[in-house]
Write a protein that holds these residues in place. Structure first.
Motif, PDB file in Angstrom:
ATOM      1  N   ILE A  13       0.967  -1.199   0.070  1.00 54.98           N
ATOM      2  CA  ILE A  13      -0.094   0.024   0.072  1.00 54.98           C
ATOM      3  C   ILE A  13       0.851   1.193  -0.052  1.00 54.98           C
ATOM      4  CG2 ILE A  13      -1.508   1.388   1.304  1.00 54.98           C
ATOM      5  CD1 ILE A  13      -2.909  -1.595   2.339  1.00 54.98           C
ATOM      6  N   ALA A  14       1.966   1.305   0.865  1.00 59.86           N
ATOM      7  CA  ALA A  14       2.901   2.458   0.850  1.00 59.86           C
ATOM      8  C   ALA A  14       3.439   2.570  -0.369  1.00 59.86           C
ATOM      9  CB  ALA A  14       3.766   2.276   1.861  1.00 59.86           C
ATOM     10  N   TYR A  15       3.835   1.600  -1.149  1.00 65.48           N
ATOM     11  CA  TYR A  15       4.378   1.746  -2.699  1.00 65.48           C
ATOM     12  C   TYR A  15       3.268   2.233  -3.569  1.00 65.48           C
ATOM     13  CZ  TYR A  15       6.383   0.321  -7.364  1.00 65.48           C
ATOM     14  OH  TYR A  15       6.593   0.291  -8.523  1.00 65.48           O
ATOM     15  N   LEU A  16       2.076   1.640  -3.554  1.00 65.84           N
ATOM     16  CA  LEU A  16       1.211   2.321  -4.445  1.00 65.84           C
ATOM     17  C   LEU A  16       0.552   3.464  -4.241  1.00 65.84           C
ATOM     18  CD1 LEU A  16      -0.214  -1.386  -5.300  1.00 65.84           C
ATOM     19  CD2 LEU A  16       1.198   0.078  -6.972  1.00 65.84           C
ATOM     20  N   GLU A  17       0.330   3.829  -3.097  1.00 66.11           N
ATOM     21  CA  GLU A  17      -0.292   5.032  -2.743  1.00 66.11           C
ATOM     22  C   GLU A  17       0.458   6.354  -3.353  1.00 66.11           C
ATOM     23  OE1 GLU A  17      -0.720   5.618   1.582  1.00 66.11           O
ATOM     24  OE2 GLU A  17       1.476   6.098   1.829  1.00 66.11           O
ATOM     25  N   ASP A  18       1.774   6.299  -3.608  1.00 63.86           N
ATOM     26  CA  ASP A  18       2.474   7.166  -4.325  1.00 63.86           C
ATOM     27  C   ASP A  18       2.139   6.801  -5.742  1.00 63.86           C
ATOM     28  OD1 ASP A  18       3.957   8.882  -5.694  1.00 63.86           O
ATOM     29  OD2 ASP A  18       5.807   8.628  -4.463  1.00 63.86           O
ATOM     30  N   PHE A  19       1.466   7.533  -6.547  1.00 63.24           N
ATOM     31  CA  PHE A  19       0.833   7.378  -7.739  1.00 63.24           C
ATOM     32  C   PHE A  19       2.005   7.353  -8.882  1.00 63.24           C
ATOM     33  CE2 PHE A  19      -2.000   7.469 -11.533  1.00 63.24           C
ATOM     34  CZ  PHE A  19      -2.772   6.169 -11.379  1.00 63.24           C
ATOM     35  N   GLY A  20       3.133   8.108  -8.497  1.00 68.76           N
ATOM     36  CA  GLY A  20       4.203   8.338  -9.301  1.00 68.76           C
ATOM     37  C   GLY A  20       4.839   7.143  -9.759  1.00 68.76           C
ATOM     38  N   HIS A  21       4.700   6.150  -8.983  1.00 70.99           N
ATOM     39  CA  HIS A  21       5.154   4.751  -9.181  1.00 70.99           C
ATOM     40  C   HIS A  21       4.528   3.881 -10.354  1.00 70.99           C
ATOM     41  CE1 HIS A  21       7.019   4.648  -4.947  1.00 70.99           C
ATOM     42  NE2 HIS A  21       7.843   4.848  -5.897  1.00 70.99           N
ATOM     43  N   THR A  22       3.520   4.602 -10.928  1.00 71.55           N
ATOM     44  CA  THR A  22       2.867   3.991 -12.147  1.00 71.55           C
ATOM     45  C   THR A  22       3.775   4.010 -13.230  1.00 71.55           C
ATOM     46  OG1 THR A  22       1.831   6.204 -12.931  1.00 71.55           O
ATOM     47  CG2 THR A  22       0.615   4.605 -11.563  1.00 71.55           C
ATOM     48  N   GLU A  23       4.934   4.910 -13.393  1.00 71.77           N
ATOM     49  CA  GLU A  23       5.849   4.600 -14.407  1.00 71.77           C
ATOM     50  C   GLU A  23       6.507   3.224 -14.459  1.00 71.77           C
ATOM     51  OE1 GLU A  23       8.704   7.761 -14.074  1.00 71.77           O
ATOM     52  OE2 GLU A  23       7.220   9.396 -13.926  1.00 71.77           O
ATOM     53  N   GLU A  24       6.647   2.760 -13.330  1.00 73.52           N
ATOM     54  CA  GLU A  24       7.402   1.357 -13.186  1.00 73.52           C
ATOM     55  C   GLU A  24       6.479   0.240 -13.447  1.00 73.52           C
ATOM     56  OE1 GLU A  24       8.550   1.793  -9.041  1.00 73.52           O
ATOM     57  OE2 GLU A  24       9.654   3.541  -9.239  1.00 73.52           O
ATOM     58  N   TRP A  25       5.017   0.394 -13.201  1.00 76.90           N
ATOM     59  CA  TRP A  25       4.327  -0.865 -13.536  1.00 76.90           C
ATOM     60  C   TRP A  25       3.050  -0.914 -14.417  1.00 76.90           C
ATOM     61  CZ3 TRP A  25      -0.804   0.092 -12.142  1.00 76.90           C
ATOM     62  CH2 TRP A  25      -1.071   1.012 -11.275  1.00 76.90           C
ATOM     63  N   ASP A  26       2.868   0.503 -14.962  1.00 75.30           N
ATOM     64  CA  ASP A  26       1.705   0.712 -15.822  1.00 75.30           C
ATOM     65  C   ASP A  26       2.189   0.994 -17.369  1.00 75.30           C
ATOM     66  OD1 ASP A  26      -0.471   1.696 -17.377  1.00 75.30           O
ATOM     67  OD2 ASP A  26      -0.958   3.329 -16.216  1.00 75.30           O
ATOM     68  N   PRO A  27       1.993  -0.145 -18.162  1.00 69.93           N
ATOM     69  CA  PRO A  27       2.637   0.235 -19.687  1.00 69.93           C
ATOM     70  C   PRO A  27       2.357   1.374 -20.295  1.00 69.93           C
ATOM     71  CG  PRO A  27       0.661  -1.515 -19.627  1.00 69.93           C
ATOM     72  CD  PRO A  27       1.344  -1.343 -18.135  1.00 69.93           C
ATOM     73  N   GLY A  28       1.178   2.067 -20.021  1.00 69.73           N
ATOM     74  CA  GLY A  28       0.547   3.245 -20.543  1.00 69.73           C
ATOM     75  C   GLY A  28       1.218   4.457 -20.264  1.00 69.73           C
ATOM     76  N   THR A  29       1.899   4.375 -18.781  1.00 68.41           N
ATOM     77  CA  THR A  29       2.191   5.528 -18.424  1.00 68.41           C
ATOM     78  C   THR A  29       3.658   5.826 -18.781  1.00 68.41           C
ATOM     79  OG1 THR A  29       0.875   5.343 -16.373  1.00 68.41           O
ATOM     80  CG2 THR A  29       2.906   6.690 -16.234  1.00 68.41           C
ATOM     81  N   GLU A  42      -8.189  -4.501 -22.108  1.00 63.68           N
ATOM     82  CA  GLU A  42      -8.044  -5.652 -21.565  1.00 63.68           C
ATOM     83  C   GLU A  42      -6.718  -6.160 -21.698  1.00 63.68           C
ATOM     84  OE1 GLU A  42     -10.273  -7.639 -19.712  1.00 63.68           O
ATOM     85  OE2 GLU A  42     -11.944  -6.740 -20.090  1.00 63.68           O
ATOM     86  N   LYS A  43      -5.982  -5.936 -22.952  1.00 64.86           N
ATOM     87  CA  LYS A  43      -4.631  -6.223 -22.925  1.00 64.86           C
ATOM     88  C   LYS A  43      -3.661  -5.253 -21.850  1.00 64.86           C
ATOM     89  CE  LYS A  43      -4.722  -6.754 -27.806  1.00 64.86           C
ATOM     90  NZ  LYS A  43      -4.075  -6.349 -29.120  1.00 64.86           N
ATOM     91  N   LEU A  44      -3.998  -4.132 -21.945  1.00 66.26           N
ATOM     92  CA  LEU A  44      -3.195  -3.302 -20.755  1.00 66.26           C
ATOM     93  C   LEU A  44      -3.563  -3.750 -19.464  1.00 66.26           C
ATOM     94  CD1 LEU A  44      -3.832   0.191 -22.154  1.00 66.26           C
ATOM     95  CD2 LEU A  44      -1.887  -0.781 -21.962  1.00 66.26           C
ATOM     96  N   ALA A  45      -4.577  -4.075 -18.863  1.00 66.14           N
ATOM     97  CA  ALA A  45      -4.890  -4.994 -17.794  1.00 66.14           C
ATOM     98  C   ALA A  45      -3.835  -6.333 -17.315  1.00 66.14           C
ATOM     99  CB  ALA A  45      -6.132  -5.252 -17.488  1.00 66.14           C
ATOM    100  N   GLN A  58       3.262  -6.773 -14.860  1.00 63.81           N
ATOM    101  CA  GLN A  58       4.515  -5.952 -14.652  1.00 63.81           C
ATOM    102  C   GLN A  58       4.262  -5.468 -13.113  1.00 63.81           C
ATOM    103  OE1 GLN A  58       4.385  -3.962 -18.823  1.00 63.81           O
ATOM    104  NE2 GLN A  58       4.859  -2.496 -17.237  1.00 63.81           N
ATOM    105  N   LEU A  59       3.292  -5.285 -12.406  1.00 58.83           N
ATOM    106  CA  LEU A  59       3.052  -4.588 -11.254  1.00 58.83           C
ATOM    107  C   LEU A  59       3.881  -5.594 -10.034  1.00 58.83           C
ATOM    108  CD1 LEU A  59       0.072  -2.623  -9.685  1.00 58.83           C
ATOM    109  CD2 LEU A  59       1.433  -4.394  -8.093  1.00 58.83           C
ATOM    110  N   PRO A  60       3.452  -6.963  -9.894  1.00 55.58           N
ATOM    111  CA  PRO A  60       4.318  -7.478  -8.846  1.00 55.58           C
ATOM    112  C   PRO A  60       5.807  -7.507  -8.960  1.00 55.58           C
ATOM    113  CG  PRO A  60       2.369  -8.883  -9.649  1.00 55.58           C
ATOM    114  CD  PRO A  60       2.559  -7.636 -10.738  1.00 55.58           C
ATOM    115  N   PRO A  61       6.471  -7.752  -9.956  1.00 56.69           N
ATOM    116  CA  PRO A  61       7.869  -7.397 -10.045  1.00 56.69           C
ATOM    117  C   PRO A  61       8.413  -5.934  -9.655  1.00 56.69           C
ATOM    118  CG  PRO A  61       7.344  -8.055 -12.292  1.00 56.69           C
ATOM    119  CD  PRO A  61       6.030  -8.159 -11.473  1.00 56.69           C
ATOM    120  N   ALA A  62       7.579  -5.194 -10.030  1.00 54.18           N
ATOM    121  CA  ALA A  62       7.805  -3.591  -9.857  1.00 54.18           C
ATOM    122  C   ALA A  62       7.765  -3.356  -8.251  1.00 54.18           C
ATOM    123  CB  ALA A  62       7.142  -2.843 -10.530  1.00 54.18           C
ATOM    124  N   ALA A  63       6.603  -3.772  -7.851  1.00 53.51           N
ATOM    125  CA  ALA A  63       6.428  -3.498  -6.250  1.00 53.51           C
ATOM    126  C   ALA A  63       7.492  -4.311  -5.419  1.00 53.51           C
ATOM    127  CB  ALA A  63       5.016  -4.014  -5.790  1.00 53.51           C
TER     128      ALA A  63
END
Length: 144
Positions: A18-34, A127-130, A136-141
């Motif tokens: 939760i501490a990792y994900l509450e900083d939305f800046g981390h989306t660069e690491e796990w969201d392929p669209g960001t 759906e592909k992005l999801a 990507q999210l588990p290894p990034a976190a």
């Protein structure tokens, strides 16, 4: 509206995830669209915190203003807006062990104006992005 949902295991304790994900800046690491996500206010991350998000979808770049709407013991809610879409990301968490957490990620997109006409044609791509977020999210976190 388009809604996609994935549930997966992350090898990170609940509070750390939760501490990792509450900083939305981390989306660069796990969201392929960001492409870029930068905090635009100061102070501790809490409801009301905001980020400027630059995303790429279908070879187009778009800008959204994201805001942390809710931070609860087992749930985070973010809302991103611009003139064509409102995106809502809900992350729910359940501890599986001392070292792992089950996460359910739900992303909903409500298009505005004429953009609503494209919804039926965009569902498969979201759906592909999801699927990519689930990969990507588990290894990034875990690295974060």
């Amino acid at each position: 509206m388009i809604t996609v949902e994935r549930s997966f295991l992350v090898g990170v304790p609940l509070d750390d995830l939760i501490a990792y994900l509450e900083d939305f800046g981390h989306t660069e690491e796990w969201d392929p669209g960001t492409v870029r996500c930068v905090r635009i206010d100061g102070g501790p991350v809490r409801p009301g915190a905001s980020w400027h998000n630059t995303s790429r979808f279908r070879k187009r770049t778009t800008e959204l203003l994201y805001r942390l709407e809710a931070r609860e013991p087992h749930r985070l809610v973010f809302t991103g807006t611009n003139k064509t879409v409102t995106a809502t990301d809900v992350m729910r968490f359940e501890a599986q062990s001392a070292a792992s957490t089950r996460m359910t990620y739900t992303a909903s997109l409500r298009f505005k104006g004429l953009a609503r006409l494209a919804e039926p044609f965009l569902r498969a791509e979201f759906e592909k992005l999801a699927d990519q977020v689930e990969q990507q999210l588990p290894p990034a976190a875990e690295a974060g």
